[in-house]
Scaffold this active site. Structure first.
Site, mmCIF file in Angstrom:
data_model
loop_
_atom_site.group_PDB
_atom_site.id
_atom_site.type_symbol
_atom_site.label_atom_id
_atom_site.label_comp_id
_atom_site.label_asym_id
_atom_site.label_seq_id
_atom_site.Cartn_x
_atom_site.Cartn_y
_atom_site.Cartn_z
ATOM 1 N N CYS A 274 64.901 -76.630 39.112
ATOM 2 C CA CYS A 274 63.958 -75.700 38.490
ATOM 3 C C CYS A 274 62.849 -76.376 37.692
ATOM 4 O O CYS A 274 61.687 -75.977 37.775
ATOM 5 C CB CYS A 274 64.696 -74.673 37.633
ATOM 6 S SG CYS A 274 65.544 -75.341 36.185
ATOM 7 N N HIS A 333 67.132 -72.413 32.602
ATOM 8 C CA HIS A 333 66.280 -72.257 33.776
ATOM 9 C C HIS A 333 64.840 -72.415 33.292
ATOM 10 O O HIS A 333 64.488 -71.997 32.178
ATOM 11 C CB HIS A 333 66.481 -70.902 34.433
ATOM 12 C CG HIS A 333 65.638 -70.700 35.656
ATOM 13 N ND1 HIS A 333 65.544 -71.640 36.652
ATOM 14 C CD2 HIS A 333 64.832 -69.670 36.037
ATOM 15 C CE1 HIS A 333 64.731 -71.202 37.592
ATOM 16 N NE2 HIS A 333 64.280 -70.019 37.247
ATOM 17 N N ASP A 356 57.561 -68.148 38.899
ATOM 18 C CA ASP A 356 58.742 -68.984 39.098
ATOM 19 C C ASP A 356 58.770 -69.462 40.539
ATOM 20 O O ASP A 356 58.883 -68.664 41.463
ATOM 21 C CB ASP A 356 60.004 -68.176 38.773
ATOM 22 C CG ASP A 356 61.247 -69.045 38.679
ATOM 23 O OD1 ASP A 356 61.195 -70.218 39.102
ATOM 24 O OD2 ASP A 356 62.276 -68.546 38.184
#
EC number: 2.3.2.13
Length: 706
Positions: A274, A333, A356
């Site tokens: 991530c 995250h 994202d």
């Protein structure tokens, strides 16, 4: 009268670059921002007469057309007038003419071809003057990406390094990241990412015409940074095995990744997780002119069925049952926020937008996420574009633990249900501090407003999913539940429990801690404590068990007791991942059937310091001293320092470290020569085949040469 020819073009790169904040781009062509004028000086074969007018044409993309706003034809006037492209005379000296060109603040961004002809030469073709690149403009009040604060523009558009926060909620660690948006080839690569997208491959003219819109561009980049649907930039890998590629923790910035993608002819770069996706996307969006920052969410939910509940199934030792547990809660995250207006939603939702690039769930058939308005998330408006339910769950889902019995029945276990979405963090403007921005995403946990927003989101979510009908949630065990049933709290047990570290958890050392239990009642309690521990990935996926033991504990009235726990280094050394994380669990089975689950995530600590021995100045070598410690109780060799930093090094530097004795502290010196002034980030990692990378960075303030 003889025709006029343009004999020379001066793009005034220095003047335009300073005015447009683009002087750092090393491109051969001019780079400017939309909605703002830039100047050109033309040397002509003769001076134009008073009735002759210069006619300019700009084109971008294939099959450029005025209908698609990818082509414009406009002529010089004494003033910059009109809503489209304009040209105005600035000065004229004999055969030399200086003109000012300006694009509208909603112009398509990208690489343009500029051509010119004289109004009296209708039969003559246009003369190509050359190419320039047009970017979004956060300095222009009429641009959708306008950001009012100069300090924030410096940080979120022009800063080419940053900090990404990782770790666990109780132990947040800062990792340096080299965004490098002004490095060689990076702008061209960022434009290539747009051109490699499926939308461009299928319909290039229409795709280019949509590039006036930051929503569209950001959504394309969100999909293209990962490689799930297309020939995107980075391939994800979360299994802890990185053969044939680079471990995500070995990357120190975006430049090497983007350059490898280009040199590999757009083959996805292996591997990312991530923070890598977020770091690369930050580079690309800042490079294109959209103010962007990296955001870390601790205890981040991945709610696969969008019921705003992360349901974890465990056995009698508190170990996660992966075949039953579809949802997950990651230690952290990382995503991005970009700043722009939401013309599709209205001004209330302008500002920071969540994006994202980590491929988790599909959005309109493509792995991508956002832009989702941060304001919409805080207010529970999950029905608004794009991907509001997923982002809302990441920071608001309830954490529900179920004990799974051998007869395939389940039982709710008391645990902290409100642990999701903690310490949402980003780098401070102008400093290396961590800023907690949790209040931008949600109202204070447990407050009346927070509960109201949660209820509002639930109603909106379930009306989206079931068109107004209440929805059944089918979970493991075969029984169906109303969503409301999942929110009913478990019975609060009559004891409390907490893991407490007895000494700092150092990499290479034994882990010493205690489980502290307290009886809240005035009656004696018998407790069966089942302890388990595992090395884990940062997604909390277990790798290997390192602790499995049971204790029978008698707690007197109001009594507190400690159960000491020791996990030797030899127990965890072989199975410790590069994340350096361990998860401990204690399932406490209490008299009268009460149950309590206690968990603790631990990140092992390490040591590295970086010092600059003297003032740093452009063009002058300066010595850097790095001090490291062998974390192990054994001799290690084949260690090296990996050094990287924009404005210091053209490419990564490797420096061998002498053999280190057990727990030996050693210092290594090397010289660097800064090429750019201002605050610059230097990253230094100690790498070894014997233990996970030990990462460090320092900000060095570089003065201009005297």
């Amino acid at each position: 009268m003889a025709g006029i020819r343009v004999t020379k073009v001066d793009w005034q790169r220095s003047r335009n670059g300073a005015a447009h904040h683009t002087q750092e781009y090393p491109c051969p062509e001019l780079v400017v921002r939309r909605g703002q004028s830039f100047s050109l000086t033309l040397e002509l074969s003769r001076a134009p007469d008073c009735e002759e007018t210069l006619i300019f044409m700009v084109e971008t993309g294939p099959r450029a057309s005025e209908a698609l706003h990818t082509k414009a034809v406009f002529q010089t006037s004494e003033l910059e007038l009109g809503e489209g492209w304009t040209a105005a005379k600035e000065a004229q000296m004999e055969n030399t003419l200086t003109v000012s060109l300006a694009s509208p603040p909603n112009a398509v961004i990208g690489r343009y071809l500029l051509s010119i002809r004289l109004s009296s030469h209708r039969k003559h073709s246009n003369r190509r003057l050359g190419e320039f690149v047009l970017l979004f403009n956060p300095w222009c009040a009429e641009d959708d990406v306008f950001l009012a604060s100069e300090e924030e523009r410096q940080e979120y558009v022009l800063n080419d390094s940053g900090i990404i926060f990782r770790g666990v909620e109780k132990h947040i660690r800062a990792q340096g990241w080299n965004y490098g948006q002004f490095e060689e080839d990076i702008l061209n690569i960022c434009l290539s990412i747009l051109d490699r997208s499926p939308g461009h491959q299928n319909n290039p003219a229409t795709d280019v015409s949509c590039r006036h819109d930051p929503i569209y561009v950001a959504r394309v980049i969100s999909a293209m940074v990962s490689s799930n649907n297309d020939r995107g930039v980075v391939q994800g890998q979360w299994q802890g095995k990185y053969g044939g590629g680079t471990s995500p923790l070995h990357w120190r910035g975006s430049v090497a990744i983007l350059q490898k993608w280009l040199k590999g002819r757009y083959k996805p770069v292996k591997y990312g997780q991530c923070w890598v996706f977020a770091g690369v996307m930050c580079t690309v969006l800042r490079c294109l002119g959209i103010a962007t920052r990296v955001v870390s969410n601790f205890n981040s939910a991945h709610d696969t069925d969008q019921n705003l509940s992360v349901d974890k199934y465990v056995d009698s030792f508190g170990r996660t049952l992966e075949d039953l547990t579809e949802d997950s809660m990651w230690n952290f995250h990382v995503w991005n926020e970009s700043w722009f207006a939401r013309q599709d939603l209205g001004p209330s939702y302008n500002g920071w937008q969540v994006l994202d690039a980590t491929p988790q769930e599909e959005s309109e058939g493509v792995f991508r996420c956002g832009p989702a308005s941060v304001t919409a998330i805080r207010e529970g408006d999950v029905h608004l574009a794009h991907d509001g339910p997923f982002v809302f769950a990441e920071v608001n889902a309830d954490y529900i633990t179920w004990l799974w019995h051998e007869d395939e029945s389940r039982e709710r276990v008391y645990s902290d249900t409100k642990k999701i979405g903690r310490c949402i963090s980003t780098k401070a403007v102008g400093s290396n501090s961590r800023v907690d921005i949790t209040d931008l995403y949600k109202y204070p946990e447990g407050s009346r407003k927070e509960r109201q927003v949660y209820s509002k989101a639930v109603k909106r979510l379930f009306s989206l999913k079931a068109s107004g009908r209440r929805t059944w949630i089918r979970r493991a065990g075969g029984r169906c539940h109303w969503h409301d049933d999942l929110l009913e709290p478990a019975t609060k047990p009559s004891i409390t429990g907490k893991f407490k570290l007895l000494e700092p958890p150092m990499l290479g050392h034994d882990l010493r801690l205690a489980l502290c239990l307290a009886n809240l009642t005035s009656r004696v309690q018998q407790v069966r404590v089942n302890l388990s521990g595992a090395t884990i990935l940062y997604t909390r996926k277990p790798v290997a068990e390192i602790l499995h033991e049971s204790h029978a504990v008698r707690l007197g009235r109001q009594e507190e007791k400690r159960i000491p726990i020791t996990i030797s280094y030899s127990k965890y050394k072989e199975d410790l991942t590069e994340d350096k994380k361990i998860l401990l669990a204690a399932m406490c089975l209490i008299t009268k059937g009460e149950k309590l689950l206690v968990e603790k995530d631990i990140t092992l600590e390490d040591f590295i310091t970086i010092k600059v021995l003297g003032p740093a100045m452009v063009g002058v070598a300066v010595t850097v001293e790095v001090t490291v410690v062998n974390p192990l109780l054994e001799r290690v060799k084949d260690c090296a320092l990996m050094v990287e930093g924009s404005g210091f090094l053209q490419e990564q530097l490797r420096i061998d470290v002498p053999t280190l004795e057990p727990q030996e502290k050693a210092s290594v010196q090397f010289d660097i020569t800064p090429s750019k002034s201002g605050p610059r980030q230097l990253q230094v990692d100690l790498v070894s085949p014997h233990f996970p990378d030990i990462k460090g960075f320092v900000i060095i303030h570089v003065a201009t040469a005297k």
